[in-house]
Design a protein around this motif. Structure first.
Motif, PDB file in Angstrom:
ATOM      1  N   GLY A   1      43.051  55.163  39.231  1.00  0.00           N
ATOM      2  CA  GLY A   1      43.847  54.314  38.367  1.00  0.00           C
ATOM      3  C   GLY A   1      43.692  52.825  38.633  1.00  0.00           C
ATOM      4  N   PRO A   2      44.010  52.339  39.841  1.00  0.00           N
ATOM      5  CA  PRO A   2      43.893  50.899  40.080  1.00  0.00           C
ATOM      6  C   PRO A   2      42.464  50.386  40.034  1.00  0.00           C
ATOM      7  CG  PRO A   2      44.489  52.072  42.090  1.00  0.00           C
ATOM      8  CD  PRO A   2      44.613  53.039  40.978  1.00  0.00           C
ATOM      9  N   ILE A   3      41.487  51.220  40.394  1.00  0.00           N
ATOM     10  CA  ILE A   3      40.088  50.787  40.332  1.00  0.00           C
ATOM     11  C   ILE A   3      39.670  50.564  38.884  1.00  0.00           C
ATOM     12  CG2 ILE A   3      37.711  51.489  40.833  1.00  0.00           C
ATOM     13  CD1 ILE A   3      38.793  53.036  43.223  1.00  0.00           C
ATOM     14  N   VAL A   4      40.053  51.510  38.014  1.00  0.00           N
ATOM     15  CA  VAL A   4      39.794  51.343  36.582  1.00  0.00           C
ATOM     16  C   VAL A   4      40.531  50.116  36.051  1.00  0.00           C
ATOM     17  CG1 VAL A   4      40.234  52.367  34.317  1.00  0.00           C
ATOM     18  CG2 VAL A   4      39.270  53.764  36.144  1.00  0.00           C
ATOM     19  N   GLY A   5      41.756  49.880  36.535  1.00  0.00           N
ATOM     20  CA  GLY A   5      42.528  48.734  36.083  1.00  0.00           C
ATOM     21  C   GLY A   5      41.871  47.411  36.416  1.00  0.00           C
ATOM     22  N   VAL A   6      41.257  47.307  37.598  1.00  0.00           N
ATOM     23  CA  VAL A   6      40.577  46.067  37.980  1.00  0.00           C
ATOM     24  C   VAL A   6      39.402  45.793  37.039  1.00  0.00           C
ATOM     25  CG1 VAL A   6      39.226  44.933  39.781  1.00  0.00           C
ATOM     26  CG2 VAL A   6      41.300  46.190  40.377  1.00  0.00           C
ATOM     27  N   GLY A   7      38.565  46.800  36.820  1.00  0.00           N
ATOM     28  CA  GLY A   7      37.414  46.614  35.937  1.00  0.00           C
ATOM     29  C   GLY A   7      37.824  46.347  34.501  1.00  0.00           C
ATOM     30  N   PHE A   8      38.824  47.082  34.025  1.00  0.00           N
ATOM     31  CA  PHE A   8      39.282  46.899  32.642  1.00  0.00           C
ATOM     32  C   PHE A   8      39.937  45.534  32.461  1.00  0.00           C
ATOM     33  CE2 PHE A   8      42.245  47.396  29.111  1.00  0.00           C
ATOM     34  CZ  PHE A   8      41.447  48.012  28.161  1.00  0.00           C
ATOM     35  N   GLY A   9      40.749  45.109  33.434  1.00  0.00           N
ATOM     36  CA  GLY A   9      41.397  43.815  33.338  1.00  0.00           C
ATOM     37  C   GLY A   9      40.410  42.669  33.360  1.00  0.00           C
ATOM     38  N   ALA A  10      39.356  42.780  34.205  1.00  0.00           N
ATOM     39  CA  ALA A  10      38.339  41.737  34.245  1.00  0.00           C
ATOM     40  C   ALA A  10      37.566  41.669  32.933  1.00  0.00           C
ATOM     41  CB  ALA A  10      37.389  41.985  35.412  1.00  0.00           C
ATOM     42  N   ALA A  11      37.331  42.829  32.303  1.00  0.00           N
ATOM     43  CA  ALA A  11      36.562  42.847  31.056  1.00  0.00           C
ATOM     44  C   ALA A  11      37.359  42.302  29.880  1.00  0.00           C
ATOM     45  CB  ALA A  11      36.099  44.273  30.749  1.00  0.00           C
ATOM     46  N   THR A  12      38.690  42.473  29.907  1.00  0.00           N
ATOM     47  CA  THR A  12      39.523  42.039  28.777  1.00  0.00           C
ATOM     48  C   THR A  12      40.300  40.759  29.076  1.00  0.00           C
ATOM     49  OG1 THR A  12      41.302  43.501  29.559  1.00  0.00           O
ATOM     50  CG2 THR A  12      39.787  44.386  27.896  1.00  0.00           C
ATOM     51  N   SER A  13      39.930  40.067  30.163  1.00  0.00           N
ATOM     52  CA  SER A  13      40.543  38.770  30.520  1.00  0.00           C
ATOM     53  C   SER A  13      42.037  38.879  30.774  1.00  0.00           C
ATOM     54  CB  SER A  13      40.285  37.742  29.413  1.00  0.00           C
ATOM     55  OG  SER A  13      38.910  37.609  29.178  1.00  0.00           O
ATOM     56  N   ASN A  14      42.470  39.973  31.391  1.00  0.00           N
ATOM     57  CA  ASN A  14      43.884  40.185  31.698  1.00  0.00           C
ATOM     58  C   ASN A  14      44.102  39.946  33.191  1.00  0.00           C
ATOM     59  OD1 ASN A  14      46.509  41.180  32.104  1.00  0.00           O
ATOM     60  ND2 ASN A  14      46.301  42.600  30.402  1.00  0.00           N
ATOM     61  N   VAL A  15      44.570  38.745  33.529  1.00  0.00           N
ATOM     62  CA  VAL A  15      44.741  38.361  34.936  1.00  0.00           C
ATOM     63  C   VAL A  15      45.743  39.262  35.634  1.00  0.00           C
ATOM     64  CG1 VAL A  15      45.393  36.492  36.488  1.00  0.00           C
ATOM     65  CG2 VAL A  15      44.200  35.987  34.375  1.00  0.00           C
TER      66      VAL A  15
END
Length: 452
Positions: free
Chosen positions: A73-87
């Motif tokens: 979960g958190p690993i996917v969140g880091v990659g997804f957040g970086a890709a969608t510009s969600n700090v």
């Protein structure tokens, strides 16, 4: 004008046609990041399951821990957040990943401190030495997981990725190293976890950048520029160490492969036997213990001169001769080798048993088909409808060879086990029914066995 081939290619490999709604994807990512309530309890139990599996050397138990672990979960969140510009998503993903990893190490260390089984089995040892293949598995498995995670329909991709890109077992191995003061195990397992986490996050980032997902909008242009710099810095900081780790693993794997080949081909001389070999990439050292025929200094110089042919020019070769040179490191190497041999032999034995069982099942099926009667399980249900005291049923063909030129006699044998003795008249009726049910000219013989 678009060429037909490119149109076909774009249609076949389009990832957007079955993509879930962006709001649903974001909601799933948000739900997987936080470790509280259900996720925290599942994490705790996954830690214990993985620790027990590593402790008793059970592959099935370890796979179960991989499936229930919520570390993705958190690993996917880091990659997804970086890709969608969600700090905020990146920040919370990194924070929760650190919390989950720390909790996993502490709980597993406590378990291994309390358990009476302290030996390191082959499953645990396998998590202490990352290879080039671990990098490829993490990258490709993470990409498959990212695609499966963003689909409308639930598939078996994400559970498969959880098994392939093992996250929980390496952390529990770190706990084992901490509890037993095996610092090399601890470092190797943490290295493997970092590889898996970094490459899964990188794969999620790349897939999310390809998909038509909305990006986070900033009201202030200056804040948007700062966020863009921050996101690309996170992406680079994720990618560069991953590439550096991958390059280091490739170099290590190449050195170890060349060193193994060198020892196998150059030191397995007639009358001399390699007892142990220690290949240390960090020191560029090859340490071999030989027994049997003693090699002369001239022979050893000739062997060292062959290092260049295996791309081991700067490697230091140490050859110890005689069992009197056996040390504690050799004893550990021998133990690891024996464990690996035992595991390999067990796998081969199980595979041969499975093959033999399949042959026997096929043979029984063929014999049942030749009797004219249904399969034993089906026939048992039919018999129990009229004779409820029957509990077990066996079915086979009996071939009785004949002398001279007479043909062999073939009979169908039906064996029954009953809870109460079957009366003679009832047994005769059952035999007649089985003969009619078989519909062949082969006689049916009934073998009765009463309760034990």
């Amino acid at each position: 004008m678009e060429l037909p081939f490119f149109r076909w290619f774009r249609t076949r490999f389009d990832l957007a046609h079955d993509m879930a709604e962006p709001a649903e994807i974001v909601a799933d990512v948000e739900a997987g990041i936080a470790f509280k309530g259900t996720n925290l309890w599942v994490l705790f139990f996954a830690i214990l399951v993985a620790s027990v599996g590593l402790n008793v050397n059970s592959t099935a138990v370890i796979i179960g821990a991989m499936l229930i672990s919520p570390l993705m979960g958190p690993i996917v969140g880091v990659g997804f957040g970086a890709a969608t510009s969600n700090v905020d998503l990146v920040r919370r993903g990194l924070k929760n990943l650190g919390i989950a990893a720390g909790l996993s190490v502490l709980v597993s260390a406590l378990y291994f401190r309390l358990t009476p089984l302290t030996d390191a089995g082959s499953e645990l040892l396998a998590r202490t030495t990352p290879t080039t293949w671990d990098v490829a598995i993490a990258l490709f498995g993470g990409a498959a997981g990212a695609i499966g995670f963003t689909r409308r329909e639930v598939s078996n991709v994400v559970p498969g990725v959880s098994i392939a890109t093992a996250l929980m077992p390496p952390l529990c191995t770190v706990g084992y190293g901490l509890a037993t003061a095996h610092w090399a195990f601890m470092a190797g397992a943490f290295y493997l976890f970092c590889i898996n986490a970094a490459f899964i996050s990188l794969a999620m980032f790349l897939v999310a950048r390809i998909l038509p997902l909305p990006h986070f909008e900033f009201e202030n242009p200056r804040q948007a520029r700062r966020a863009k710099v921050l996101f690309w810095s996170v992406a680079v900081l994720t990618a560069v160490p991953s590439v550096w780790l991958a390059a280091g693993i490739v170099r290590r794997t190449t050195f170890e492969h060349n060193a193994q080949q060198f020892v196998d081909e150059e030191l397995n001389l007639p009358g001399a036997y390699v007892v142990t070999r220690r290949i240390e990439y960090d020191k560029r050292a090859i340490n071999v213990l030989l027994t049997g025929r003693i090699l002369t200094p001239a022979q050893l110089r000739a062997v060292r001169a062959r290092l260049d042919a295996y791309h081991l020019r700067r490697a230091q070769l140490t050859v110890r001769q005689g069992l009197a040179q056996l040390d504690s490191a050799d004893a550990r190497a021998l133990r690891s080798s024996l464990l690996e041999d035992v595991r390999s032999r067990n796998e081969q034995t199980l595979a041969s048993y499975d093959a033999r069982l399949a042959q026997l099942q096929q043979l029984l099926t063929q014999q049942a088909d030749q009797t004219g009667l249904p399969a034993p399980a089906t026939l048992l249900r039919e018999v129990q409808a009229e004779h409820p005291t029957v509990r077990q049923l066996g079915l086979s063909r009996l071939v009785q060879p004949a002398a001279d030129s007479l043909r062999a006699d073939t009979a169908v044998v039906v064996s029954l086990r009953t809870t109460q003795p079957l009366p003679a008249a009832e047994a005769q009726r059952l035999t007649q029914w089985l003969t009619v049910r078989a519909g062949t000219r082969q006689p049916v013989r009934l073998l009765l066995e009463g309760p034990k």
